[in-house]
Design an enzyme around this catalytic site. Structure first.
Site, PDB file in Angstrom:
ATOM      1  CG  ASP A   1     -95.290 -10.362  21.911  1.00 57.96           C
ATOM      2  OD1 ASP A   1     -95.544  -9.505  20.787  1.00 57.96           O
ATOM      3  OD2 ASP A   1     -94.296 -10.909  21.666  1.00 57.96           O
TER       4      ASP A   1
ATOM      5  CG  HIS B   1     -98.004  -4.495  15.481  1.00 53.16           C
ATOM      6  ND1 HIS B   1     -98.997  -4.797  16.444  1.00 53.16           N
ATOM      7  CD2 HIS B   1     -96.946  -5.077  15.881  1.00 53.16           C
ATOM      8  CE1 HIS B   1     -98.452  -5.475  17.167  1.00 53.16           C
ATOM      9  NE2 HIS B   1     -97.161  -5.964  16.863  1.00 53.16           N
TER      10      HIS B   1
END
Ligand code: NOJ
Length: 577
Positions: free
Chosen positions: A209, A349
């Protein structure tokens, strides 16, 4: 890259699962690990090689799990560690590798590390996070006293005042996501140890991330404030400056990633996958990050192509020009042709649904979803499929603010409206770009709540599930699902799909996306009509190409030179260049 030496992931396709929205096994309205395990047949039928699992760790769920309070556990919402072991075992039994989300730019503010860090200025973990005093000459805690003027990704300042010690901590995302200080070697060691623990547990790699934000350049300096704001016009994005130059690809980022590789991945390269999410990364930087000789990461997620329909920030929605998309993706293909590797995606997402964004989610939903899949999967790189993309799932019809759940959207609305923006315009931007579009439940069947849950879903199911669902798609040989299955199979069976050289054609054509791939004496042509009108593509040698072998198309029995609305074709021919 000679194809005999190519790593396994050059012929692989990754499927992303967002656990909260995939399948709920216990009726609490939130997806869970047992739900995913129960649906692995779907992934196997599709033929994917890797499952990337968005975060399932214990978390206060401020950012749906991207705020982690324990890196080595499972949130009870999603199940237990044994449930995860079972998912991994069941995936492996089907030949599917499991890649975990690694969120180590920040923790939750409820992580014990941060709880300790904030407790006193002399706590041993104080330096694990970025603490700074108020701006000189200001009153700590008052607006404007933040150490820098940087704006956070979730609106408002990146600094939160903490009364216990009278200092500010840095949070590039929500105030519940304090940034870890990677300058501190103890932080790095703790993360490496945790990563090794997951590998020992059987996972096959990491999706990292915002990993290019780890290295910060932090003698406090203000960022540039957008021009409109300096001129007294408040842009919808807010009033802060851009701190990006101080935390994107900072001075030690290559060192940190090489160290992580040496400490965690080295020796296991042949079986693992590492992909770094890197907002703002350039092709040149990506070449360095993914150069196999440098041992940093296998591939990166870049953001250029998903920013082309945005002006001043993500909520400033602009029409996409196909020529800009081709220029961008073409440059990435070229830039990583000799060294490095691309990851390929339309959806995840954080992005609205591609069929609504780049295709036609009305009359041509099925055909344009197949076109998008075809164009993406025929590029050179590793394709990522986001849950529901293989069904052609579309954006949700969010009526009002109450329908949204995402912290980014809700904060933006509050912030922009407080600054004077028109609420209806802000809502319109949320509908188009909001991340909740990607997060409505996976549509398994036509039953109430789409077979996602027997309870009340945490976010409403898209009403189009009565038509758009996995059960219907599996039963229909012409569905988006079966088209994706064929694309995935092509990558495995036609070496030119994985490894052929890429050449963009017709760069200035406003509706036709066309390119070739060549490996040895095999040449592939992909040609796609990004419009609702028929078109005769101006591809060099088109009249011969239409006589070549049609590997795949999205229209029944295509004949002749004219492409139907949203038609895509892939041809193959053999012979010297
Ligand atoms: C990127 C993730 O993909 C996104 O969902 C999250 O909000 C931020 N990083 C912060 O972790």
């Amino acid at each position: 890259m000679p194809h005999t030496d190519a790593p396994w992931w050059t012929t692989s396709v990754v499927y992303q699962v967002y656990p909260r929205s995939f399948a709920d096994s216990d009726g609490d309205g939130i997806g869970d690990l047992a739900g995913i395990t129960g649906r692995l047949d779907h992934l196997e039928r599709l033929g994917v090689d890797v499952l990337w699992l968005s975060p399932i760790y214990p978390s206060p769920q401020d950012d749906n799990g991207y705020d982690i309070s324990d890196y080595q556990g499972v949130d009870p919402l999603f199940g237990t560690l044994p449930d995860l072991d079972e998912l991994i075992a069941q995936a492996h039994a089907r030949g599917i590798r499991v890649v975990m989300d690694l969120v180590v730019n920040h923790t939750s503010d409820e992580h014990p590390w941060f709880v300790e860090s904030r407790s006193s200025t002399d706590n041993p973990k104080r330096d694990w996070y970025w603490w700074r005093p108020a701006r000189p000459g200001t009153v700590p805690g008052e607006p404007g006293a933040e150490p820098t003027n940087w704006g956070s990704f979730f609106s408002g300042p990146t600094w939160e005042y903490d009364e216990t010690t009278g200092e500010y901590y840095l949070h590039l995302f929500s105030r519940k996501q304090p940034d870890l200080n990677w300058e501190n070697p103890e932080v790095r060691r703790a993360v490496h140890q945790m990563m090794r623990w997951w590998l020992d547990r059987g996972v096959d790699g990491f999706r990292m991330d915002v990993i290019n934000m780890l290295s910060k350049d932090l003698p406090p300096r203000d960022g540039v404030v957008p021009t409109a704001e300096r001129d007294g016009v408040v842009p919808p994005g807010g009033t802060q400056g851009d701190g990006g130059p101080y935390y994107l690809c900072g001075p030690r980022i290559h060192e940190f990633l090489a160290e992580m590789h040496a400490e965690v991945v080295a020796g296991h390269e042949a079986t693992l996958l590492t992909v770094g999410e890197m907002p703002g990364v350039t092709v040149e930087q990506a070449r360095l990050f993914t150069d196999p000789a440098r041992h940093e990461v296998d591939m990166v997620f870049q953001f250029e192509h998903v920013s082309l329909d945005q002006g001043d920030g993500k909520w400033d929605v602009r029409p996409l020009e196909l020529t800009a998309l081709k220029r961008s993706l073409g440059r990435w293909q070229e830039g990583l042709a000799e060294v490095g590797w691309n990851s390929l995606y339309w959806n995840n997402h954080d992005q609205p649904r591609a069929v609504s964004r780049f295709g036609d989610d009305g009359e041509h939903r099925v055909r344009s979803a197949k076109l998008l899949g075809t164009v993406l999967h025929l590029h050179r790189g590793t394709p990522y499929v986001y849950q529901g993309e293989e069904l052609g799932m579309a954006n949700a019809p969010f009526a009002a603010l109450e329908d949204f759940r995402d912290i980014e959207a809700l904060n933006h609305y509050r912030h922009a409206v407080a600054l004077g923006a028109d609420p209806d315009e802000v809502l319109a931007a949320l509908r188009t770009m909001g991340r909740d579009n990607a997060r409505t439940p996976m549509q398994w069947d036509a039953s109430p709540h789409a077979g996602f849950t027997t309870g009340t879903p945490w976010i409403p199911v898209n009403p189009d599930h009565v038509e758009v669902n996995a059960e219907a798609a599996l039963a229909d040989p012409d569905s988006v699902f079966h088209h994706y299955r064929r694309l995935i199979e092509l990558r495995r069976t036609v070496p030119a799909v994985a490894l052929g050289d890429f050449t963009m054609l017709l760069p200035d054509d406003p509706v036709v996306y066309a390119f070739t791939r060549r490996l040895d004496d095999v040449e592939l042509l992909t040609v796609a009509n990004f419009s609702g009108d028929p078109v005769c593509p101006d591809v060099p040698g088109w009249s011969e190409w239409v006589l070549a072998e049609l590997l795949l198309g999205n229209v029944a029995d295509p004949t002749g030179p004219e492409l139907a609305p949203w038609e895509a074709r892939v041809y193959r021919r053999t012979g010297s260049a």
